[in-house]
Design a protein around this motif. Structure first.
Motif, short mmCIF file in Angstrom:
data_model
loop_
_atom_site.label_atom_id
_atom_site.label_comp_id
_atom_site.label_asym_id
_atom_site.label_seq_id
_atom_site.Cartn_x
_atom_site.Cartn_y
_atom_site.Cartn_z
N ASP A 209 6.29 21.17 -5.22
CA ASP A 209 5.05 21.31 -5.61
C ASP A 209 4.01 21.65 -4.15
O ASP A 209 4.14 20.98 -3.20
CB ASP A 209 4.19 19.98 -5.98
N HIS B 117 0.86 22.38 -4.18
CA HIS B 117 -0.13 21.73 -4.41
C HIS B 117 -1.58 22.49 -4.02
O HIS B 117 -2.49 22.24 -3.27
CB HIS B 117 -0.63 20.47 -3.65
N TYR C 11 0.68 16.11 1.46
CA TYR C 11 0.75 15.93 0.02
C TYR C 11 2.16 15.56 -0.51
O TYR C 11 3.09 16.22 0.00
CB TYR C 11 0.24 17.12 -0.89
N ARG D 31 11.95 16.39 -8.06
CA ARG D 31 10.96 17.03 -7.11
C ARG D 31 11.12 16.44 -5.68
O ARG D 31 11.14 15.35 -5.66
CB ARG D 31 9.49 16.81 -7.70
N ARG E 225 1.90 23.74 -17.08
CA ARG E 225 2.00 22.24 -16.89
C ARG E 225 0.74 21.55 -17.21
O ARG E 225 0.44 20.31 -17.06
CB ARG E 225 1.82 22.11 -15.28
N GLU F 285 -1.78 21.91 -14.10
CA GLU F 285 -1.92 20.39 -14.34
C GLU F 285 -3.45 20.33 -14.23
O GLU F 285 -3.71 19.54 -14.76
CB GLU F 285 -1.27 19.52 -13.13
N GLU G 276 5.75 24.93 -7.73
CA GLU G 276 4.63 24.63 -8.64
C GLU G 276 3.20 24.92 -7.81
O GLU G 276 3.14 24.51 -6.61
CB GLU G 276 4.67 23.29 -8.78
N ASP G 277 2.18 25.27 -8.55
CA ASP G 277 0.83 25.31 -7.92
C ASP G 277 0.79 26.02 -6.56
O ASP G 277 0.25 25.58 -5.54
CB ASP G 277 0.27 23.98 -7.85
MG LIG Z 1 1.35 19.18 -9.12
#
Ligand SMILES: [Mg+2]
Ligand SMILES: O=C(O)C(=O)C[C@H](O)[C@H](O)CO
Length: 402
Positions: free
Chosen positions: A210, A212, A159, A147, A283, A262, A236-237
């Motif tokens: 990600d 986030h 982040y 990642r 996730r 997540e 992701e997200d």
């Molecule tokens: Mg994450």
């Protein structure tokens, strides 16, 4: 066999972990992770006051009944605190069952579907060059999937960019740190990061990213499109997910694979995402989604719709969660990947375990149970320290998603 008691151990070998230990009259015990980053003591109170008293005297082998008792019996359903507590009990009971049978846990789930579990690590840097150098380190360690997160020009902190590269920990003691965010600056920067990474490393290594939870659906759609040529393993997200339908818009515009979940704690959080094939990877984790009993229900639904698993595995999920996840991953037919952020040496000492990393894969051990224990004497040397995840504001001061 009967449960004679349960104890919650809170320890902070660098960061807080909450562990439930369930003891039986036959001397076998099981442990489960109950860590909810930044809200640890809420789960401790829920376990001590509302869960453990209901466990005493029960047969630990009746895992499904215990799960239903704690879920349905509370009347107040779902939510991260409740589901973490149920997960801890569930994981401990699976541990006991497997130890009583003298088998590694994956054998009780249906046996091996694979030899090793492909994992991804977290490379991050203040800028693109530094992130690329960090990716190189992971590849040198044997990782097949990495990642990549990078600082964004014009933003003081971002982040995923860590002070301590290998052991990313976003929670801080004191009150929550405040970060500043600009989606515009971020969206301008990220395609250049992956351009650099593909240029330097080619297409052999899987790359992940990600967001986030920080974009709107149309922004996420644009980012997915911009990244298509770099063939990410997943994005992701991309957006917050209270509204599952928002993924329809992203999906309509890009073929970049999407991962989410997540922060989910129940199958109901992802039912539409899965059944409408709006995502590619789910996730959800053992600790935040009600334990192995509930996670395998989510995985079974996902399998019907070509969605694969990609369990959350940040450092705030303890080695107990990781150990249990690896048994799940070793069995689950629709496995995709497992996140693996290394725990610190101090954490690994508090939680002795039988899994190991080699050539980009994690391997479960053959010890009965999930193969992770807690050294309570050592744990007691690291008392709890209150810590919070950061909060995030837009440049004009508006509260935003962290
Ligand atoms: Mg994450
Ligand atoms: O590991 C990830 O993908 C994360 O997003 C990590 C989370 O920020 C972390 O687990 C929050 O406690």
């Amino acid at each position: 066999m009967k449960i004679i008691g349960g104890r919650v151990v809170v320890t902070c070998p660098g960061r807080n972990f909450v562990t439930l230990k369930v003891e039986t009259d036959e001397g076998i015990y099981g442990i489960g992770d109950a860590t909810l980053n930044g809200r640890e003591q809420a789960v401790v109170a829920y376990l001590q006051e509302h869960v453990i008293p209901c466990l005493v005297g029960r047969d630990p082998q009746q895992i499904e009944d215990a799960w239903q008792y704690l879920y349905r019996g509370a009347y107040w359903r779902r939510g991260p605190v409740t589901m973490c507590a149920i997960a801890a009990v569930d994981t401990a009971l699976w541990d006991i069952k497997a130890k009583a049978a003298g088998l590694p846990l994956y054998q009780l789930l249906g046996g091996r579907s694979r030899d090793g579990v492909m994992v991804y690590g977290h490379a991050n840097g203040g800028d693109i060059e530094e992130t690329a150098d960090e990716v190189a380190k992971y590849i040198a360690l044997g990782y097949r999937a990495v990642r990549a997160q990078s600082g964004v020009p014009g933003l003081a902190s971002t982040y995923g960019v860590a002070r301590d590269k290998m052991f990313y920990e976003p929670a801080d003691t004191g009150l929550p740190t405040e970060n500043i965010w600009s989606s515009e600056k971020y969206l301008r920067h990220i395609p250049a990061l992956f351009d650099k990474l593909r240029d330097r490393f080619g297409f052999e290594c899987h790359l992940l990213h990600d967001v986030h939870h920080r974009l709107t659906p149309i922004e996420a759609a644009r980012l997915g499109k911009d990244l298509e040529t770099y063939r990410l393993f997943w994005l992701e997200d991309a957006v917050t997910c209270e509204n599952q339908e928002s993924f329809r818009l992203i999906r309509r515009h890009t073929t970049t694979p999407l991962a989410v979940g997540e922060v989910f704690n129940s199958i109901h959080d992802c039912r539409q995402l899965i059944s409408e094939q709006l995502i590619d990877y789910i996730r959800t984790s053992v600790v935040h989604a009600g334990g192995i009993t509930h996670l395998r229900r989510i995985a079974a639904l996902a399998e019907l719709f070509h969605v694969r698993t990609g369990c959350h595995g940040a450092t705030d999920l303890s080695p107990v969660c990781l150990g249990a996840a690896l048994h799940f991953d070793t069995w689950v037919p629709n496995f995709g990947i497992q996140e693996y952020m290394r725990h610190t040496e101090a954490t690994d000492e508090v939680f002795p375990h039988s899994y190991h990393f080699a050539d980009g894969y994690l391997y479960v051990g053959e010890a009965p149970g999930h193969g992770v224990d807690i050294d309570e004497t050592l744990a007691a040397r690291y008392p709890y320290r209150r810590a919070f995840l950061p909060v995030n504001r837009l440049e004009d001061g508006t509260m935003f998603n962290w």
